[in-house]
Write a protein that holds these residues in place. Structure first.
Motif, PDB file in Angstrom:
ATOM      1  N   ASP A  52     -19.023  -6.255   8.742  1.00  0.00           N
ATOM      2  CA  ASP A  52     -19.737  -7.251   7.962  1.00  0.00           C
ATOM      3  C   ASP A  52     -19.530  -6.952   6.480  1.00  0.00           C
ATOM      4  O   ASP A  52     -19.998  -5.919   5.993  1.00  0.00           O
ATOM      5  CB  ASP A  52     -21.227  -7.217   8.304  1.00  0.00           C
ATOM      6  N   ARG A  75     -13.954  -8.867   7.595  1.00  0.00           N
ATOM      7  CA  ARG A  75     -14.565  -9.549   8.736  1.00  0.00           C
ATOM      8  C   ARG A  75     -13.609  -9.649   9.922  1.00  0.00           C
ATOM      9  O   ARG A  75     -13.959  -9.292  11.050  1.00  0.00           O
ATOM     10  CB  ARG A  75     -15.032 -10.931   8.296  1.00  0.00           C
ATOM     11  N   SER A  82     -22.652  -5.952   4.355  1.00  0.00           N
ATOM     12  CA  SER A  82     -23.444  -4.840   4.888  1.00  0.00           C
ATOM     13  C   SER A  82     -23.869  -3.843   3.817  1.00  0.00           C
ATOM     14  O   SER A  82     -24.761  -3.036   4.051  1.00  0.00           O
ATOM     15  CB  SER A  82     -22.634  -4.098   5.954  1.00  0.00           C
TER      16      SER A  82
END
Length: 112
Positions: free
Chosen positions: A32, A26, A35
């Motif tokens: 992300d 992050r 993800s």
């Protein structure tokens, strides 16, 4: 959406677990962690690696330690903190092969 493979260029402390690697993805890689993409990390001596991936219900952390030799870790261009690679390159990397010394044959690949 296809799963991407992100390789963290800088070495990390291999004592990091779920939360530590989640924070690196992050904060340092700017991605992300949830993800579904795969994130790969190595130690300073490049004898160990850890992978972090979200499977839809939780995070996986996988580790590998080489008994002999080192992983051939890719270098980033300029000041990038990560590089991406294809699944074939990942397979070569985790099996101890240097994918930079291989040559891809000319064949058609649809632009991404």
């Amino acid at each position: 959406m296809a799963t991407k493979i992100y390789i963290a260029v800088e070495a990390v402390d291999m004592r990091k677990g779920f939360e530590g690697l989640h924070g690196l993805v992050r904060d340092q890689l700017g991605q992300d962690p949830l993800s579904g993409h795969l994130f790969l990390f190595t130690n300073r001596t490049r004898t160990r690696l850890k992978a972090l991936v979200w499977d839809g219900s939780g995070l996986w952390v996988c580790a590998k330690r080489l008994e002999k030799g080192r992983f051939h870790w890719p270098a980033a261009e300029q000041e990038a903190r990560s590089v991406t690679m294809r699944a074939e390159e990942l397979a070569m990397l985790v099996n101890g092969l240097d994918f930079k010394q291989t040559q891809a044959r000319n064949w058609y690949r649809r632009p991404a």
